[in-house]
Design a protein around this motif. Structure first.
Motif, mmCIF file in Angstrom:
data_model
loop_
_atom_site.group_PDB
_atom_site.id
_atom_site.type_symbol
_atom_site.label_atom_id
_atom_site.label_comp_id
_atom_site.label_asym_id
_atom_site.label_seq_id
_atom_site.Cartn_x
_atom_site.Cartn_y
_atom_site.Cartn_z
ATOM 1 N N ASP A 206 0.821 -1.206 0.000
ATOM 2 C CA ASP A 206 0.000 0.000 0.000
ATOM 3 C C ASP A 206 0.856 1.257 0.000
ATOM 4 O OD1 ASP A 206 -2.603 1.534 0.559
ATOM 5 O OD2 ASP A 206 -1.376 2.065 2.303
ATOM 6 N N ARG A 207 1.889 1.300 0.859
ATOM 7 C CA ARG A 207 2.757 2.482 0.947
ATOM 8 C C ARG A 207 3.473 2.734 -0.386
ATOM 9 N NH1 ARG A 207 0.211 1.598 5.085
ATOM 10 N NH2 ARG A 207 1.030 1.699 7.223
ATOM 11 N N ILE A 208 3.990 1.670 -0.989
ATOM 12 C CA ILE A 208 4.732 1.822 -2.242
ATOM 13 C C ILE A 208 3.810 2.307 -3.352
ATOM 14 C CG2 ILE A 208 6.014 0.569 -4.024
ATOM 15 C CD1 ILE A 208 7.165 -1.184 -1.731
ATOM 16 N N ALA A 209 2.596 1.781 -3.405
ATOM 17 C CA ALA A 209 1.634 2.229 -4.414
ATOM 18 C C ALA A 209 1.304 3.712 -4.233
ATOM 19 C CB ALA A 209 0.366 1.389 -4.332
ATOM 20 N N ARG A 210 1.093 4.134 -3.000
ATOM 21 C CA ARG A 210 0.827 5.551 -2.728
ATOM 22 C C ARG A 210 2.008 6.415 -3.171
ATOM 23 N NH1 ARG A 210 -2.762 6.849 1.967
ATOM 24 N NH2 ARG A 210 -3.941 4.991 2.554
ATOM 25 N N TYR A 211 3.204 5.955 -2.864
ATOM 26 C CA TYR A 211 4.409 6.710 -3.208
ATOM 27 C C TYR A 211 4.561 6.850 -4.720
ATOM 28 C CZ TYR A 211 9.382 7.515 -4.071
ATOM 29 O OH TYR A 211 10.586 7.991 -4.546
ATOM 30 N N ARG A 212 4.422 5.731 -5.445
ATOM 31 C CA ARG A 212 4.591 5.773 -6.901
ATOM 32 C C ARG A 212 3.558 6.708 -7.535
ATOM 33 N NH1 ARG A 212 9.656 3.703 -7.244
ATOM 34 N NH2 ARG A 212 9.738 1.463 -6.804
ATOM 35 N N ALA A 213 2.314 6.666 -7.045
ATOM 36 C CA ALA A 213 1.267 7.526 -7.600
ATOM 37 C C ALA A 213 1.581 8.998 -7.360
ATOM 38 C CB ALA A 213 -0.087 7.155 -6.992
ATOM 39 N N ALA A 214 2.020 9.327 -6.150
ATOM 40 C CA ALA A 214 2.353 10.722 -5.835
ATOM 41 C C ALA A 214 3.540 11.198 -6.643
ATOM 42 C CB ALA A 214 2.631 10.859 -4.336
ATOM 43 N N CYS A 215 4.510 10.316 -6.826
ATOM 44 C CA CYS A 215 5.711 10.660 -7.580
ATOM 45 C C CYS A 215 5.370 10.918 -9.053
ATOM 46 C CB CYS A 215 6.718 9.517 -7.454
ATOM 47 S SG CYS A 215 8.434 10.001 -7.692
ATOM 48 N N ALA A 216 4.530 10.059 -9.610
ATOM 49 C CA ALA A 216 4.150 10.203 -11.015
ATOM 50 C C ALA A 216 3.360 11.488 -11.256
ATOM 51 C CB ALA A 216 3.346 8.995 -11.463
ATOM 52 N N ALA A 217 2.557 11.886 -10.270
ATOM 53 C CA ALA A 217 1.714 13.071 -10.426
ATOM 54 C C ALA A 217 2.450 14.372 -10.123
ATOM 55 C CB ALA A 217 0.495 12.954 -9.505
ATOM 56 N N ALA A 218 3.616 14.305 -9.510
ATOM 57 C CA ALA A 218 4.332 15.505 -9.071
ATOM 58 C C ALA A 218 5.015 16.194 -10.245
ATOM 59 C CB ALA A 218 5.371 15.128 -8.017
ATOM 60 N N PRO A 219 5.196 17.510 -10.157
ATOM 61 C CA PRO A 219 5.950 18.218 -11.199
ATOM 62 C C PRO A 219 7.425 17.853 -11.144
ATOM 63 C CG PRO A 219 5.461 19.685 -9.365
ATOM 64 C CD PRO A 219 4.721 18.412 -9.102
ATOM 65 N N ASP A 220 8.110 18.069 -12.259
ATOM 66 C CA ASP A 220 9.537 17.771 -12.321
ATOM 67 C C ASP A 220 10.295 18.639 -11.316
ATOM 68 O OD1 ASP A 220 11.889 16.569 -13.263
ATOM 69 O OD2 ASP A 220 12.261 18.271 -14.593
ATOM 70 N N GLN A 221 11.247 18.054 -10.638
ATOM 71 C CA GLN A 221 12.085 18.758 -9.665
ATOM 72 C C GLN A 221 13.526 18.326 -9.890
ATOM 73 O OE1 GLN A 221 9.873 18.638 -5.676
ATOM 74 N NE2 GLN A 221 8.479 17.598 -7.078
ATOM 75 N N ARG A 222 14.452 19.203 -9.623
ATOM 76 C CA ARG A 222 15.848 19.057 -10.010
ATOM 77 C C ARG A 222 16.379 17.624 -9.892
ATOM 78 N NH1 ARG A 222 18.619 24.252 -9.731
ATOM 79 N NH2 ARG A 222 17.290 25.843 -8.793
ATOM 80 N N GLY A 223 16.788 17.059 -11.014
ATOM 81 C CA GLY A 223 17.458 15.775 -11.008
ATOM 82 C C GLY A 223 16.600 14.598 -10.628
ATOM 83 N N THR A 224 15.275 14.710 -10.765
ATOM 84 C CA THR A 224 14.379 13.645 -10.328
ATOM 85 C C THR A 224 13.676 13.009 -11.522
ATOM 86 O OG1 THR A 224 12.468 15.118 -10.045
ATOM 87 C CG2 THR A 224 13.971 14.880 -8.176
ATOM 88 N N ASP A 225 12.973 11.907 -11.261
ATOM 89 C CA ASP A 225 12.163 11.290 -12.302
ATOM 90 C C ASP A 225 10.813 10.878 -11.716
ATOM 91 O OD1 ASP A 225 12.300 8.592 -11.147
ATOM 92 O OD2 ASP A 225 14.368 8.531 -11.867
ATOM 93 N N ALA A 226 9.943 10.390 -12.583
ATOM 94 C CA ALA A 226 8.575 10.096 -12.176
ATOM 95 C C ALA A 226 8.437 8.752 -11.463
ATOM 96 C CB ALA A 226 7.658 10.127 -13.400
ATOM 97 N N HIS A 227 9.493 7.957 -11.447
ATOM 98 C CA HIS A 227 9.417 6.636 -10.809
ATOM 99 C C HIS A 227 9.808 6.700 -9.337
ATOM 100 C CE1 HIS A 227 9.539 2.279 -10.438
ATOM 101 N NE2 HIS A 227 10.760 2.366 -9.929
ATOM 102 N N GLY A 228 10.808 7.519 -9.010
ATOM 103 C CA GLY A 228 11.306 7.592 -7.639
ATOM 104 C C GLY A 228 12.197 6.406 -7.303
ATOM 105 N N ARG A 229 12.449 6.242 -6.003
ATOM 106 C CA ARG A 229 13.308 5.142 -5.567
ATOM 107 C C ARG A 229 12.886 4.707 -4.173
ATOM 108 N NH1 ARG A 229 17.867 2.734 -7.295
ATOM 109 N NH2 ARG A 229 19.308 1.829 -5.790
ATOM 110 N N VAL A 230 12.588 3.426 -4.024
ATOM 111 C CA VAL A 230 12.190 2.865 -2.736
ATOM 112 C C VAL A 230 13.352 2.058 -2.173
ATOM 113 C CG1 VAL A 230 10.646 1.259 -1.549
ATOM 114 C CG2 VAL A 230 9.746 2.779 -3.326
#
Length: 350
Positions: free
Chosen positions: A208-232
């Protein structure tokens, strides 16, 4: 999946004076071994004023030593307690580590939790969570070379740029969580990695936590040196033994001692709930026993190579990108090194 080595601080004592020189030598030995064996990163915590983790009072100082003792492995803070430090100082200290390591620095930032730690910054305890999240964009900006206004000694704003300049253009950042779903989502919105743990969470909780994280990451605007997948990244207690019986024989006593010590530290926190604060030694021992048995069944790398391979496969299926292997929970140095070698062999077979 990447495998890293995490130090979490098991140099606790029941009383008396500890000579910490040997502990630092052991940390350097483990670091050099992990570097040689091809592990992904080294994580060191921040601890203050407690019996748990006495040698980890300054992550950037220790990380500077690890940087020059190793050649290729990542050098990371797991974690910097951000409300205890000025963001300019964090940026400068870790830029030094980044230079000494030729661009291998990274850090996870934490809100802090123990009231005694905030003897260093008593005014920052109540709003520590907001301070941490608000400071992440500031850190990114300072690291990237943007000057920012801060009050000087006269109270008037002055535009400053931290020095030295780091090697990496963007700072690899994680946010540490003890399991609060809101923290996972906040990390996603900031497009930071998330540093969590298998401890105290079921497989369903983590999914559940990972799914919430991935969804928030994908929806977030681009921020310096980041991507839409994130890292767990998840921390897991680790001892890879010849077989499960050896693991139980060698790991049971030191791990239960460590867990009991951690429970006592939690009970000493002035914001602990009434039930935790009232824990007796007998109840503490029972909880440590329960936790140990739970770790053997799921959530740890405590077991034979076959058992640990299954656990790593399960974590990979959950969407975990990196496992930070918590190795210093009280085992002797030789046992830790033997386990690391077995884990390196396992890593190559994954």
């Amino acid at each position: 999946m990447d495998l890293s080595v995490m130090f979490f601080g098991a140099d606790s004592t029941a009383g008396g004076q500890v000579r910490h020189e040997r502990t630092y030598e052991d940390i350097l030995t483990v670091a050099r071994t992990a570097d040689r064996l091809g592990f992904h990163a080294l994580w060191t915590p921040e601890r203050h004023f407690q019996q748990v983790g006495q040698v980890f009072s300054s992550p950037p100082v220790l990380s500077a030593a690890l940087a020059v003792a190793t050649e290729r492995i990542g050098i990371r803070a797991g974690s910097v307690v951000l409300p205890l430090h000025h963001p300019l100082k964090v940026a400068e200290d870790w830029a030094v580590v980044d230079n000494l390591s030729h661009g291998r620095a990274g850090l996870s930032v934490a809100t802090g939790w123990h009231s005694a730690d905030f003897a260093l910054a008593p005014g920052n305890y109540a709003d520590r969570r907001a301070r941490t999240l608000d400071t992440v964009p500031v850190l990114r900006s300072l690291w990237a070379g943007d000057s920012a206004p801060f009050p000087d000694g006269t109270g008037k704003p002055v535009s400053v740029l931290p020095q030295p300049r780091p090697v990496q253009e963007s700072l690899p950042l994680w946010i540490t969580t003890s399991g609060n779903p809101e923290t996972w989502e906040a990390a996603g919105r900031l497009r930071c990695g998330v540093l969590g743990a298998t401890v105290g969470q079921s497989r369903d909780d983590l999914a559940d936590r990972i799914a919430r994280y991935r969804a928030a990451c994908a929806a977030a605007p681009d921020q310096r040196g980041t991507d839409a997948h994130g890292r767990v990244t998840l921390m897991a207690h680790t001892y890879v033994g010849a077989d499960d019986a050896e693991v139980r024989r060698l790991a049971a006593a030191p791990l239960k001692t460590y867990l009991a010590s951690y429970l006592r530290q939690t009970a000493a926190n002035r914001t602990a709930d009434a039930g935790t604060a009232a824990l007796t030694e007998e109840k503490t021992a029972l909880l440590a026993e329960f936790a140990f048995e739970r770790y053997l069944s799921w959530g740890s790398l405590l077991g034979s190579p076959g058992h640990c391979a299954k656990m790593l496969a399960d974590l990979a299926e959950l969407g975990v990108d990196e496992v930070a292997c918590f190795v210093d929970f009280g085992l002797g140095l030789d046992d830790v090194l033997t386990s690391l070698n077995r884990l390196a062999e396992l890593k190559e077979s994954l």
